[in-house]
Structure formats: C-alpha cells, structure tokens
Design an enzyme around this catalytic site. Structure first.
Site, PDB file in Angstrom:
ATOM      1  N   HIS A   1      43.062  41.635  46.028  1.00 14.81           N
ATOM      2  CA  HIS A   1      43.457  42.751  47.075  1.00 14.81           C
ATOM      3  C   HIS A   1      44.374  42.778  46.622  1.00 14.81           C
ATOM      4  O   HIS A   1      45.951  42.396  46.111  1.00 14.81           O
ATOM      5  CB  HIS A   1      43.760  42.113  48.293  1.00 14.81           C
ATOM      6  CG  HIS A   1      42.442  41.318  48.820  1.00 14.81           C
ATOM      7  ND1 HIS A   1      42.390  40.215  49.628  1.00 14.81           N
ATOM      8  CD2 HIS A   1      41.379  41.045  49.384  1.00 14.81           C
ATOM      9  CE1 HIS A   1      41.517  39.373  50.153  1.00 14.81           C
ATOM     10  NE2 HIS A   1      40.659  40.282  49.557  1.00 14.81           N
TER      11      HIS A   1
HETATM   12  C1  LIG Z   1      34.367  40.902  44.448  1.00 17.12           C
HETATM   13  C2  LIG Z   1      35.723  40.915  45.964  1.00 17.12           C
HETATM   14  C3  LIG Z   1      35.926  40.888  46.969  1.00 17.12           C
HETATM   15  C4  LIG Z   1      36.139  41.468  48.130  1.00 17.12           C
HETATM   16  N1  LIG Z   1      36.520  41.295  49.605  1.00 17.12           N
HETATM   17  C5  LIG Z   1      37.079  41.337  50.274  1.00 17.12           C
HETATM   18  C6  LIG Z   1      36.297  41.406  51.591  1.00 17.12           C
HETATM   19  O1  LIG Z   1      35.452  40.340  51.358  1.00 17.12           O
HETATM   20  N2  LIG Z   1      36.955  41.990  52.430  1.00 17.12           N
HETATM   21  C7  LIG Z   1      38.305  42.596  52.083  1.00 17.12           C
HETATM   22  O2  LIG Z   1      38.547  43.215  53.354  1.00 17.12           O
HETATM   23  N3  LIG Z   1      38.291  43.205  51.187  1.00 17.12           N
HETATM   24  C8  LIG Z   1      38.152  42.258  49.874  1.00 17.12           C
HETATM   25  N4  LIG Z   1      37.927  42.706  48.730  1.00 17.12           N
HETATM   26  C9  LIG Z   1      38.927  44.129  48.318  1.00 17.12           C
HETATM   27  C10 LIG Z   1      38.695  45.187  48.828  1.00 17.12           C
HETATM   28  O3  LIG Z   1      37.052  45.389  48.111  1.00 17.12           O
HETATM   29  C11 LIG Z   1      39.246  46.267  48.248  1.00 17.12           C
HETATM   30  O4  LIG Z   1      40.570  46.376  48.731  1.00 17.12           O
HETATM   31  C12 LIG Z   1      39.331  47.709  48.325  1.00 17.12           C
HETATM   32  O5  LIG Z   1      37.484  47.766  48.387  1.00 17.12           O
HETATM   33  C13 LIG Z   1      39.733  48.578  48.028  1.00 17.12           C
HETATM   34  O6  LIG Z   1      39.429  50.341  48.691  1.00 17.12           O
HETATM   35  P1  LIG Z   1      39.434  51.575  47.445  1.00 17.12           P
HETATM   36  O7  LIG Z   1      39.540  52.356  48.213  1.00 17.12           O
HETATM   37  O8  LIG Z   1      41.311  51.429  47.665  1.00 17.12           O
HETATM   38  O9  LIG Z   1      39.689  50.622  45.886  1.00 17.12           O
HETATM   39  P2  LIG Z   1      38.349  50.621  45.606  1.00 17.12           P
HETATM   40  O10 LIG Z   1      37.804  49.817  46.903  1.00 17.12           O
HETATM   41  O11 LIG Z   1      38.594  49.420  44.097  1.00 17.12           O
HETATM   42  O12 LIG Z   1      37.793  52.135  45.082  1.00 17.12           O
HETATM   43  C14 LIG Z   1      37.965  52.944  44.043  1.00 17.12           C
HETATM   44  C15 LIG Z   1      36.782  53.372  43.446  1.00 17.12           C
HETATM   45  O13 LIG Z   1      37.623  54.888  42.313  1.00 17.12           O
HETATM   46  C16 LIG Z   1      36.996  54.379  41.019  1.00 17.12           C
HETATM   47  N5  LIG Z   1      37.887  55.344  40.520  1.00 17.12           N
HETATM   48  C17 LIG Z   1      38.735  54.605  39.915  1.00 17.12           C
HETATM   49  N6  LIG Z   1      39.227  55.042  38.974  1.00 17.12           N
HETATM   50  C18 LIG Z   1      38.816  56.467  39.158  1.00 17.12           C
HETATM   51  C19 LIG Z   1      39.132  57.900  38.533  1.00 17.12           C
HETATM   52  N7  LIG Z   1      39.868  57.860  36.831  1.00 17.12           N
HETATM   53  N8  LIG Z   1      37.854  58.542  38.345  1.00 17.12           N
HETATM   54  C20 LIG Z   1      36.769  58.379  39.134  1.00 17.12           C
HETATM   55  N9  LIG Z   1      36.839  56.629  39.555  1.00 17.12           N
HETATM   56  C21 LIG Z   1      37.672  56.391  40.200  1.00 17.12           C
HETATM   57  C22 LIG Z   1      36.969  53.238  41.166  1.00 17.12           C
HETATM   58  O14 LIG Z   1      35.362  53.543  39.963  1.00 17.12           O
HETATM   59  C23 LIG Z   1      36.637  52.843  42.251  1.00 17.12           C
HETATM   60  O15 LIG Z   1      34.678  53.179  42.800  1.00 17.12           O
HETATM   61  C24 LIG Z   1      37.332  42.368  47.595  1.00 17.12           C
HETATM   62  C25 LIG Z   1      37.713  42.628  46.357  1.00 17.12           C
HETATM   63  C26 LIG Z   1      36.696  41.830  45.452  1.00 17.12           C
HETATM   64  C27 LIG Z   1      36.923  42.417  44.034  1.00 17.12           C
END
Ligand SMILES: Cc1cc2nc3c(=O)[nH]c(=O)nc-3n(C[C@H](O)[C@H](O)[C@H](O)COP(=O)(O)OP(=O)(O)OC[C@H]3O[C@@H](n4cnc5c(N)ncnc54)[C@H](O)[C@@H]3O)c2cc1C
Ligand code: SF4
Length: 509
Positions: free
Chosen positions: A446
C-alpha cells in the site's frame, strides 16, 4: 443481493480492450476528451465516472489484458505475467524491502486480496486539520456518499464463514482468547467460492476487480481501453497538458491526444515518475512517499489447515489500529507456502511434509517514515518507532497463533528465536528482538503521498480539486494525492476519491 453494475458478462463477448499494443508495431495515434494513464482502481473510477458523464474516454494501460480463465494457478506464473518487475520491485534504504504492484488491465485490483476498508474518519479529520482547503472537495459527507456507492457497486460485505476456511476462523479463536477486537474482513467479491486464489486473479471472476466491474461499465458507456502500451511522458504545449506519448509492447510509437484532460492514475510510484520523466516539476513531486510495510509470522498446527484453501484473506484483528497495527489472515498459493518453509536437509523435508499444517498471518504497519520516489529508484528508511511497531506486530501475531492452538511459531526475525512454542517466550519479543530493520522481512503493498494534494503550491503537487498546481489540463487521481497513509487497506478509499476526481474533471474546474 441485486447486481447493480453491468459487469464483464454484459459486454456479451466483446473484448474489453479496443487497442492491444502487443500486436501493434507501427505508429498509433488516438484522441479523446479525457486520457487516463493506468487502469487500476483510480484510473477505472475516473474512466467510469467521466464516461457515464458523457465524455469520450481513453484508458491507456501498460500491462496486458488477461481473461479470468487464463489467470495462472500458481503464484510464480502470476508474478511473471501480471505483476510489475515480477513482484520484485525494491524500496532502497538501510533495509531494502520489496514493494508489489500489479501490471495488467484492472491494475493491482486484479491480484489483490479484495479487502475493503472505508477511509477512517480520524485520518480524514487530520487531513482537514492540516489543510482546511481540502474540505472543499473532500468533505466527509462527499467521501461517505462516494464510498457508499463503491460498497454497493462492488458487493462489499463481510466474509461468509461458510467459505472462510480454518486459516481465517482460527484467527477469530486466537483474538477471542486474547480479548482483541476482530471481525470477518469486508471484501469486494460476489458469490465467492473460497478458492483462495485472489493473489493470482480470481479464475472464476468472483472478485469484483476493475476488469470485471468499473472498466466494463466504462466501456459500455463509450470508453476505450488500450492495453500493453506504456506511457513515457505527458505532452505539454502552451502551458497545458495536451496528451501522452509512449510505446506499445509491439515496439511502435503511441500517442494519445487529450482535448480536455490528462489524468495520471498510474499508482503512487508510477504517477510521480511520469511527472519527473516529463520534466513537470512544481511542488514536492515524489517526496513524502508513505506506505504500510507488512510483516508476517508462520505457525504450525496439529491438524491440517490447508492454508491455500478458503477466502484468500477473510479475517482481521482491528483492536490495535490506533497503534498503527492491523492483523490479517494471509492466503498464499501452495507454491508460496512451500517457498516460505525455512531450513535445509531434514528440517526442510519435515517442513514440506507438514506444509498442510502451516498458516501465515500478517501485520500491516502504519509506518510514519517518509521516503522519496525518484525516476529510477524509491528510497525509504523506517524510523526507530516503525521498527518498534514491527516488533509489537510480530509479538501479537505470535501470541494470536499460540492462543489459537499453534504447536510452534516461526517469527521470522534474524538473531532471535527461530521457533517459539510458548506464550512466555513470545511475550519477551518486544524486549529482546533487535531494533534493526534488517532483522525483519517486510513487504510493501500500500503506497501513498507522492503527489500530495493541498492548497500551497510549494508543499503540494495538486490542488484540492486534483488539478496540477502548475499545468492546466493535468490531474492526478490515485493515492499519490493522499496527504498521508491511512493505516487500512486503501482500495476503497482510492475508488471513492477517484470518483470525486472524475466528477471534478467532468465539471471542468
Ligand atoms: C498483493 C497485493 C494485495 C493487496 N491487497 C489489497 C486489499 O486486499 N485491499 C486493498 O484495499 N488494497 C490492497 N492492495 C493495494 C491496492 O491494490 C492498491 O492500493 C490499489 O490497487 C492502487 O490503485 P491504483 O489505481 O492507484 O494503482 P494500481 O492498481 O497499481 O494501478 C495502476 C495501473 O497503472 C499502470 N501503469 C503504471 N505506469 C504506467 C505507464 N507509464 N503507462 C501505462 N500504464 C501504467 C499499471 O500497470 C497498473 O495497472 C494490495 C496490493 C497488492 C500488491
Ligand atoms: S477467494 Fe477464490 S473464489 Fe473468492 S474471490 Fe478470491 S479467488 Fe475468487
């Protein structure tokens, strides 16, 4: 419960993605009102909100699109195909720590544990106390309403004991014995069968991850998704963000022009990197990185547990949240359980023979330390108080396990007991175990705070309405904007705040 969202099946065989960078070798140029970088919870919530509001939306995602039926059954294949750096990205510092992120359509929601927590009111109150201007967009009422919608849309509900399995039910037993507050975990699943494969992607589509919910809904409202396409920088002209440029996995140049807004939703590590790579300085970009390192403990029981079965993460102990500690049952695939067995020779073979009797629980630690995301590295060093929280977390986990009936517990701390079989020894952990971060094996999942939201351009990167302080047409919508970490699993709060960001983008403020 009624299905509110038209989820993936409503696409009736149409593919979720309309542009696959893996098969595009030549130059490609697309355009939309709103171009969103990243398809995780933040990007999906912005895309869905903007598309439902009538904007033409393009989501660009670096990772591939993978159907649930193709999610690999074993952890290591899942790391290879759906995680960034095969799950081995590292925070650099005195004690390097892995940090884990998804890289697939749907982002980390595809491979996460589906644990759902509302933003705690005390965390929100601190944000507003530190910068009252945030209340304009992030009033408690607005967050509550947006969170209610997320909970309804993603079927968020407590884990059904019928599919919890022993690894979760034993945590309740241990917490009762210690008198600690605990509960079944609220999860974003629908008709979960307890296959315990959330971290490899749910093979039967029961996890309400973004590829099954918000993204199909956005597509049904006209949004397009480009996958296997990495964005390298934001295009700027006349003081305004006008699009993004990058490369497809097939090797072609990719450009997307944004008529109204470019939205960075690439995660708290990748969004600041995009700003830095684009030369968009202004404010403390990349600074203030915060996270929740997780430490874990393994216990061996007399009876078989088969920890790879049952709801992946179905029970939590929440009584010490105010101390910055939250305890969760962990659900690894059998290959990961085997990989965590310690020892060599006869020790190792005994561990493998009794693998079905072992389980791991984790403590998510609300670390106070702040690090820094640079273009190529992330630096992070725990404070002494953070390491004290590790010690306390491991001690409580060990006591929970012994109280639940474990024969022995492996605390996983260097230079302390390798195995503990009694509560008296475990209770001395906080006095005896080293206060050296290198003695602990922590993993970070996180992350927050690297493009902080605020009213002062010198102390924050985006304004209280998610707009970049210095560049028109540019927004950041993921947990980069959170002023601090939250002490709880962040996905639901990210979805709620990104929904509010989507509304701001629509209203054009
Ligand atoms: C193993 C694991 C278990 C977890 N379990 C939980 C849980 O049970 N509950 C919970 O609340 N949170 C959990 N989390 C955390 C939660 O999943 C994340 O906080 C959340 O998904 C973040 O959302 P986001 O949209 O900011 O980023 P992400 O979900 O990381 O999405 C960002 C996306 O942007 C893409 N990206 C990045 N850079 C680029 C680029 N330059 N060009 C194009 N695309 C790009 C990436 O490939 C990715 O797909 C967990 C995390 C992990 C790793
Ligand atoms: S526990 Fe299994 S069935 Fe339930 S959501 Fe996770 S992978 Fe799917």
């Amino acid at each position: 419960m009624t299905v509110v969202l038209p989820t993936a099946p409503a696409l009736e065989g149409r593919s979720l993605v309309s542009f696959d960078g893996a098969s595009n070798r030549g130059a490609a140029r697309l355009a939309a009102d709103v171009v969103v970088v990243g398809s995780g919870p933040a990007g999906a919530a912005v895309a869905r909100t903007a598309a439902r509001g009538g904007a033409s939306v393009l989501v660009v995602e670096e990772g591939p699109f993978v159907e649930p039926s193709a999610f690999p059954p074993d952890s290591f294949s899942a790391f290879a195909s759906m995680y960034r750096d095969m799950g081995a990205s590292v925070l650099l510092g005195r004690a390097p720590m892995p940090f884990v992120q998804g890289r697939v359509v749907g982002g980390t929601s595809v491979v996460n544990g589906a644990i759902s927590w509302r933003l705690p009111e005390d965390v929100h109150a601190r944000w507003i106390e530190a910068d009252p201007a945030l209340d304009e967009t992030l009033s408690w009422d607005a967050i509550v309403r947006a969170t209610d919608e997320v909970e309804r849309d993603l079927h968020i509900a407590p884990t059904d004991p019928a599919i919890a399995g022993p690894k979760n039910l034993l945590m309740a037993k241990g917490a009762d014995a210690l008198g600690l507050e605990h509960r079944p975990i609220f999860r974003n699943v629908h008709d979960c069968r307890g296959l315990g494969r959330c971290l490899q992607g749910c093979p039967i589509g029961r996890k309400m991850s973004m590829d099954r919910t918000y993204l199909p809904d956005a597509v049904l409202h006209g949004a397009r998704i480009a996958c296997s396409t990495r964005i390298d920088r934001v295009l700027v002209a006349h003081g305004r963000a006008i699009g993004v440029v990058g490369r497809t996995a097939g090797g072609g140049r990719f450009e997307a022009n944004a008529r109204h807004a470019v939205v960075l939703a690439a995660s708290a590590v990748q969004s600041p990197r995009l700003l830095l790579a684009s030369g968009i300085a202004g404010g403390p970009v990349g600074e203030g990185f915060q996270c929740h390192p997780g430490v874990s403990v393994t216990g061996r029981f007399g009876e078989p547990i088969r920890a790879w079965e049952g709801a992946t993460q179905g029970h939590e102990v929440i009584g010490l949240r105010k101390e910055g500690l939250k305890f969760e049952a962990l659900g690894f695939g059998s290959a990961m359980v085997a990989a965590r067995i310690k020892g060599v020779g006869s020790d190792l073979s005994r561990g493998l023979e009794t693998m079905a009797h072992s389980l791991s629980w984790g403590a998510a630690v609300r670390a106070e330390a702040r690090g820094r995301v640079g273009r190529w590295t992330v630096r992070f060093d725990l404070t002494r108080d953070d390491v004290s929280r590790f010690r306390r977390g491991v001690r409580v986990l060990g006591e929970l396990m012994l109280a639940a009936g474990a024969i022995e517990v492996t605390p996983g701390i260097a230079r302390w007991h390798e195995r503990v079989t009694d509560r008296a020894t475990m209770s001395r952990l906080e006095d005896e175990a080293p206060l050296d971060p290198r003695a602990y094996a922590a993993v970070v999942t996180h992350m927050f705070g690297t493009c902080r939201m605020g009213s002062h351009p010198e102390r924050s990167v985006v304004r209280p309405d998610f707009r970049h302080h210095g560049l028109e047409g540019l927004y950041v919508a993921d947990s980069s904007v959170f002023p601090s970490n939250t002490g709880v699993n962040p996905q639901t709060a990210i979805l709620a705040l990104a929904t509010l960001a989507g509304r701001r983008i629509l209203s054009g403020s």
